[in-house]
Design a protein around this motif. Structure first.
Motif, PDB file in Angstrom:
ATOM      1  N   GLY A   1       0.811  -1.207   0.000  1.00  0.00           N
ATOM      2  CA  GLY A   1       0.000   0.000   0.000  1.00  0.00           C
ATOM      3  C   GLY A   1       0.846   1.258   0.000  1.00  0.00           C
ATOM      4  O   GLY A   1       0.578   2.209  -0.748  1.00  0.00           O
ATOM      5  N   ARG A   2       1.870   1.260   0.823  1.00  0.00           N
ATOM      6  CA  ARG A   2       2.739   2.439   0.897  1.00  0.00           C
ATOM      7  C   ARG A   2       3.566   2.623  -0.368  1.00  0.00           C
ATOM      8  O   ARG A   2       4.016   3.728  -0.666  1.00  0.00           O
ATOM      9  CB  ARG A   2       3.635   2.325   2.127  1.00  0.00           C
ATOM     10  N   ALA A   3       3.742   1.532  -1.112  1.00  0.00           N
ATOM     11  CA  ALA A   3       4.433   1.620  -2.403  1.00  0.00           C
ATOM     12  C   ALA A   3       3.483   2.027  -3.525  1.00  0.00           C
ATOM     13  O   ALA A   3       3.904   2.180  -4.674  1.00  0.00           O
ATOM     14  CB  ALA A   3       5.081   0.284  -2.732  1.00  0.00           C
ATOM     15  N   GLY A   4       2.203   2.193  -3.194  1.00  0.00           N
ATOM     16  CA  GLY A   4       1.223   2.637  -4.179  1.00  0.00           C
ATOM     17  C   GLY A   4       0.626   1.535  -5.018  1.00  0.00           C
ATOM     18  O   GLY A   4      -0.007   1.805  -6.050  1.00  0.00           O
ATOM     19  N   LEU A   5       0.749   0.264  -4.579  1.00  0.00           N
ATOM     20  CA  LEU A   5       0.281  -0.857  -5.397  1.00  0.00           C
ATOM     21  C   LEU A   5      -1.103  -1.364  -5.016  1.00  0.00           C
ATOM     22  O   LEU A   5      -1.591  -2.315  -5.632  1.00  0.00           O
ATOM     23  CB  LEU A   5       1.289  -2.010  -5.323  1.00  0.00           C
TER      24      LEU A   5
ATOM     25  N   GLY B   1      -3.628   5.231  -8.147  1.00  0.00           N
ATOM     26  CA  GLY B   1      -2.515   5.348  -9.070  1.00  0.00           C
ATOM     27  C   GLY B   1      -2.897   5.763 -10.470  1.00  0.00           C
ATOM     28  O   GLY B   1      -2.025   5.980 -11.307  1.00  0.00           O
ATOM     29  N   ALA B   2      -4.210   5.869 -10.736  1.00  0.00           N
ATOM     30  CA  ALA B   2      -4.716   6.303 -12.044  1.00  0.00           C
ATOM     31  C   ALA B   2      -4.134   5.470 -13.186  1.00  0.00           C
ATOM     32  O   ALA B   2      -3.829   5.985 -14.261  1.00  0.00           O
ATOM     33  CB  ALA B   2      -4.438   7.792 -12.263  1.00  0.00           C
ATOM     34  N   GLN B   3      -4.000   4.170 -12.962  1.00  0.00           N
ATOM     35  CA  GLN B   3      -3.459   3.283 -13.993  1.00  0.00           C
ATOM     36  C   GLN B   3      -4.577   2.525 -14.700  1.00  0.00           C
ATOM     37  O   GLN B   3      -5.598   2.204 -14.106  1.00  0.00           O
ATOM     38  CB  GLN B   3      -2.484   2.284 -13.371  1.00  0.00           C
ATOM     39  N   PRO B   4      -4.381   2.217 -15.972  1.00  0.00           N
ATOM     40  CA  PRO B   4      -5.352   1.368 -16.669  1.00  0.00           C
ATOM     41  C   PRO B   4      -5.445   0.002 -15.984  1.00  0.00           C
ATOM     42  O   PRO B   4      -4.487  -0.462 -15.353  1.00  0.00           O
ATOM     43  CB  PRO B   4      -4.772   1.238 -18.082  1.00  0.00           C
ATOM     44  N   TYR B   5      -6.579  -0.642 -16.141  1.00  0.00           N
ATOM     45  CA  TYR B   5      -6.735  -1.976 -15.564  1.00  0.00           C
ATOM     46  C   TYR B   5      -5.739  -2.946 -16.186  1.00  0.00           C
ATOM     47  O   TYR B   5      -5.283  -3.892 -15.537  1.00  0.00           O
ATOM     48  CB  TYR B   5      -8.171  -2.476 -15.774  1.00  0.00           C
ATOM     49  N   GLU B   6      -5.391  -2.719 -17.425  1.00  0.00           N
ATOM     50  CA  GLU B   6      -4.401  -3.553 -18.108  1.00  0.00           C
ATOM     51  C   GLU B   6      -3.076  -3.582 -17.346  1.00  0.00           C
ATOM     52  O   GLU B   6      -2.420  -4.628 -17.238  1.00  0.00           O
ATOM     53  CB  GLU B   6      -4.180  -3.004 -19.529  1.00  0.00           C
ATOM     54  N   VAL B   7      -2.689  -2.444 -16.787  1.00  0.00           N
ATOM     55  CA  VAL B   7      -1.437  -2.361 -16.028  1.00  0.00           C
ATOM     56  C   VAL B   7      -1.613  -2.993 -14.651  1.00  0.00           C
ATOM     57  O   VAL B   7      -0.764  -3.777 -14.186  1.00  0.00           O
ATOM     58  CB  VAL B   7      -0.983  -0.895 -15.902  1.00  0.00           C
ATOM     59  N   TYR B   8      -2.703  -2.659 -13.979  1.00  0.00           N
ATOM     60  CA  TYR B   8      -2.974  -3.222 -12.660  1.00  0.00           C
ATOM     61  C   TYR B   8      -2.949  -4.751 -12.690  1.00  0.00           C
ATOM     62  O   TYR B   8      -2.356  -5.397 -11.809  1.00  0.00           O
ATOM     63  CB  TYR B   8      -4.327  -2.709 -12.159  1.00  0.00           C
ATOM     64  N   LEU B   9      -3.573  -5.355 -13.698  1.00  0.00           N
ATOM     65  CA  LEU B   9      -3.636  -6.816 -13.767  1.00  0.00           C
ATOM     66  C   LEU B   9      -2.257  -7.430 -13.959  1.00  0.00           C
ATOM     67  O   LEU B   9      -1.972  -8.513 -13.435  1.00  0.00           O
ATOM     68  CB  LEU B   9      -4.567  -7.252 -14.887  1.00  0.00           C
ATOM     69  N   GLN B  10      -1.377  -6.751 -14.691  1.00  0.00           N
ATOM     70  CA  GLN B  10      -0.040  -7.299 -14.885  1.00  0.00           C
ATOM     71  C   GLN B  10       0.793  -7.195 -13.603  1.00  0.00           C
ATOM     72  O   GLN B  10       1.631  -8.060 -13.331  1.00  0.00           O
ATOM     73  CB  GLN B  10       0.640  -6.610 -16.066  1.00  0.00           C
ATOM     74  N   VAL B  11       0.554  -6.166 -12.822  1.00  0.00           N
ATOM     75  CA  VAL B  11       1.182  -6.090 -11.498  1.00  0.00           C
ATOM     76  C   VAL B  11       0.679  -7.231 -10.617  1.00  0.00           C
ATOM     77  O   VAL B  11       1.450  -7.908  -9.929  1.00  0.00           O
ATOM     78  CB  VAL B  11       0.893  -4.722 -10.834  1.00  0.00           C
ATOM     79  N   LEU B  12      -0.625  -7.463 -10.659  1.00  0.00           N
ATOM     80  CA  LEU B  12      -1.225  -8.546  -9.886  1.00  0.00           C
ATOM     81  C   LEU B  12      -0.628  -9.893 -10.293  1.00  0.00           C
ATOM     82  O   LEU B  12      -0.349 -10.749  -9.442  1.00  0.00           O
ATOM     83  CB  LEU B  12      -2.735  -8.539 -10.116  1.00  0.00           C
ATOM     84  N   GLU B  13      -0.422 -10.079 -11.581  1.00  0.00           N
ATOM     85  CA  GLU B  13       0.163 -11.325 -12.074  1.00  0.00           C
ATOM     86  C   GLU B  13       1.560 -11.546 -11.502  1.00  0.00           C
ATOM     87  O   GLU B  13       1.909 -12.667 -11.090  1.00  0.00           O
ATOM     88  CB  GLU B  13       0.226 -11.302 -13.599  1.00  0.00           C
TER      89      GLU B  13
ATOM     90  N   VAL C   1      -4.700  -8.540  -2.532  1.00  0.00           N
ATOM     91  CA  VAL C   1      -4.733  -7.270  -3.263  1.00  0.00           C
ATOM     92  C   VAL C   1      -5.989  -7.200  -4.134  1.00  0.00           C
ATOM     93  O   VAL C   1      -6.675  -6.167  -4.180  1.00  0.00           O
ATOM     94  CB  VAL C   1      -3.467  -7.101  -4.123  1.00  0.00           C
ATOM     95  N   SER C   2      -6.312  -8.298  -4.806  1.00  0.00           N
ATOM     96  CA  SER C   2      -7.502  -8.334  -5.658  1.00  0.00           C
ATOM     97  C   SER C   2      -8.773  -8.130  -4.847  1.00  0.00           C
ATOM     98  O   SER C   2      -9.663  -7.358  -5.236  1.00  0.00           O
ATOM     99  CB  SER C   2      -7.556  -9.667  -6.416  1.00  0.00           C
ATOM    100  N   VAL C   3      -8.877  -8.818  -3.708  1.00  0.00           N
ATOM    101  CA  VAL C   3     -10.063  -8.689  -2.860  1.00  0.00           C
ATOM    102  C   VAL C   3     -10.166  -7.277  -2.284  1.00  0.00           C
ATOM    103  O   VAL C   3     -11.256  -6.689  -2.231  1.00  0.00           O
ATOM    104  CB  VAL C   3     -10.034  -9.735  -1.732  1.00  0.00           C
TER     105      VAL C   3
END
Length: 380
Positions: A49-53, A65-77, A90-92
Motif C-alpha cells: 500500500g505504501r508503495a502505491g500498489l 494510481g490512475a493506472q489502466p486496468y491492463e497495467v494493474y492486472l499485470q502487477v497482480l500477475e 490485493v484483488s479482494v
C-alpha cells in the motif's frame, strides 16, 4: 522466465519493475513460512500500500494510481507468481474499495485515501452459507432504526475476516429479489459484527477465510453506499472487475508453476541428459507455456475493453473461466514434470496445485461463468 510485455506508458514499466522488485524481496522469501503457520501477512499488504500498489486502478485525487486496468492486472500477475495469497488479498481489497469509489457519496469517499494506501484493509460480504452463486437470494437483513441500520444474518467465505478494517455488507433492506438489496459500509469494530472460526482450507492458508455473523449490528445510516435497492447492481459490477483480478492471479500462479517446472527439467538428468530434452516432457512444457500465454492474452484483452469504456462483462467471464482452468491444468502438469518430487512439500508445485483449485471457485464458480457466457450467446 522473462515474459514479453507491451505496456502503454514508461510509468507502467516502472510500476512493473517496482512490483517485481517487491515480489522478489518481500514476498518470495516469506511465502513458505507464512503458509506453514497459516498466518496472514498484514504488514506485507501495508508495504504494498505504501508503495502505491493497492490503489492502482483508482483516480489520483482519492489516493489511487490512475493506472489502466491492463497495467494493474499485470502487477497482480507478478505478485501471484511469487505468492498467490498476497495477490488474492490485493484483488479482494481492490474489489472492496470499488463500491465506495464508484457509488459512494462525498462523505464516504473521504475514506478512500486510507483504503487505497493500505492503512484500512477491506472485505466483501456477499456470499452466505446457503447461497453462494445465487446472490440475489441473500437473506441477511438490514432494518432502518432512526439513524442506523440494524443488520442481522451470516455471511460466508469472507476473505480478510478477522483482519479487515471495513466490510461491504450486501443485505436485504426491501422485498425479495435483486431490487431489495442494498450495500452498507461497516467498520470492523462495530458491536455485533462477529467473525467466526477460520475455515480449514486446502490452500491459501496464509489468507484465512471465515463466516461473519451479524448479531444486531448497528451501522450508521450515512454508511449506505449508493441508494437503497442498488446493492445488487453494485455487487455485480464489482464482480466483473473482480473476475479479471482472479484471472490475473491465475495467470501469475500458472506462470510461476511453469517457470519452476522448466528450471527443474533443465537441471534434472535421466539417461544421461536433462529431462527437458525428452520429447514427452518438452511437448508438455510447450503446451503449458502456450496455455499461459493464451490466458494472459484473453485477460488483458478484456481489461482493454474495460479501460476503453466498452462492455466487458462477458469477456471477463471468459477470461476468468479460461485462466483459472489453465492454472489448474498447468499446476497439475508441473507436479507431473517433477514426478515424485512434485508430490512432496520440498518443492512448491504441490502448493501451487492446491492453490489453483480455489481460483475455479471464487468470484463466481466456473460453472457460473459458463452459464453467463452461454446465455450471452443466445441473445441477439
Amino acid at each position: 522466465m522473462t515474459v514479453a510485455r507491451i505496456l502503454p506508458t514508461p510509468e507502467a514499466y516502472e510500476l512493473l519493475d517496482l512490483a517485481t522488485e517487491l515480489a522478489d524481496r518481500e514476498l518470495a522469501p516469506q511465502v513458505e513460512s507464512f503458509e506453514a503457520r497459516a498466518e496472514f501477512p498484514r504488514d506485507v499488504l501495508r508495504t504494498l500500500g505504501r508503495a502505491g500498489l493497492l490503489g492502482l486502478p483508482y483516480p489520483e485525487e482519492v489516493g489511487g494510481g490512475a493506472q489502466p486496468y491492463e497495467v494493474y492486472l499485470q502487477v497482480l500477475e507478478v505478485l501471484a507468481s511469487r505468492w498467490l495469497a498476497v495477490a488474492e488479498a490485493v484483488s479482494v481489497h481492490t474489489l472492496a474499495c470499488y463500491p465506495v469509489a464508484a457509488y459512494g457519496g462525498e462523505q464516504l469517499r473521504k475514506l478512500l485515501p486510507d483504503m487505497l494506501g493500505g492503512e484500512l484493509l477491506g472485505a466483501y460480504c456477499l456470499s452466505e452459507p446457503q447461497g453462494g452463486s445465487d446472490a440475489a437470494a441473500l437473506t441477511t437483513k438490514a432494518v432502518r432504526d432512526d439513524d442506523a441500520y440494524v443488520v442481522t444474518g451470516t455471511k460466508a467465505w469472507i476473505t480478510h475476516a478477522h483482519h479487515a478494517d471495513f466490510y461491504n455488507i450486501f443485505c436485504r433492506t426491501g422485498g425479495p429479489g435483486p431490487a431489495g438489496i442494498s450495500c452498507l459500509l461497516a467498520d470492523a469494530g462495530t458491536a455485533g459484527i462477529v467473525p467466526q472460526a477460520p475455515e480449514k482450507t486446502m490452500g491459501l492458508r496464509s489468507s484465512p477465510i471465515a463466516q461473519i455473523a451479524f448479531d444486531g449490528a448497528r451501522v450508521p445510516a450515512d454508511r449506505l453506499v449508493g441508494e437503497e435497492g442498488t446493492g445488487f447492481k453494485i455487487a455485480m459490477s464489482a464482480l466483473d472487475s473482480g473476475r479479471l483480478g482472479i484471472a490475473a492471479c491465475a495467470v501469475g500462479l500458472a506462470q510461476g508453476a511453469l517457470d519452476y517446472a522448466v528450471a527443474y527439467a533443465r537441471e534434472r538428468e535421466q539417461f544421461g541428459r536433462p529431462i527437458a530434452e525428452f520429447q514427452g516432457l518438452g511437448f508438455l512444457l510447450a503446451d503449458m507455456a502456450t496455455a499461459v500465454s493464451a490466458a494472459r492474452a484473453l485477460t488483458l484483452a478484456a481489461a482493454r475493453l474495460r479501460d476503453a469504456g466498452r462492455p466487458y462483462s462477458i469477456e471477463a467471464a471468459k477470461a476468468k473461466l479460461f485462466a483459472t482452468d489453465t492454472a489448474m491444468r498447468v499446476t497439475t502438469d508441473a507436479v507431473q514434470v517433477l514426478g515424485g518430487y512434485g508430490y512432496v512439500a520440498d518443492h512448491p508445485v504441490e502448493r501451487y496445485m492446491r492453490e489453483a483449485k480455489v481460483l475455479q471457485i471464487v468470484e463466481g464458480t466456473n460453472q457460473i461463468q459458463r452459464l453467463v457466457i452461454s446465455r450471452s450467446l443466445g441473445r441477439p
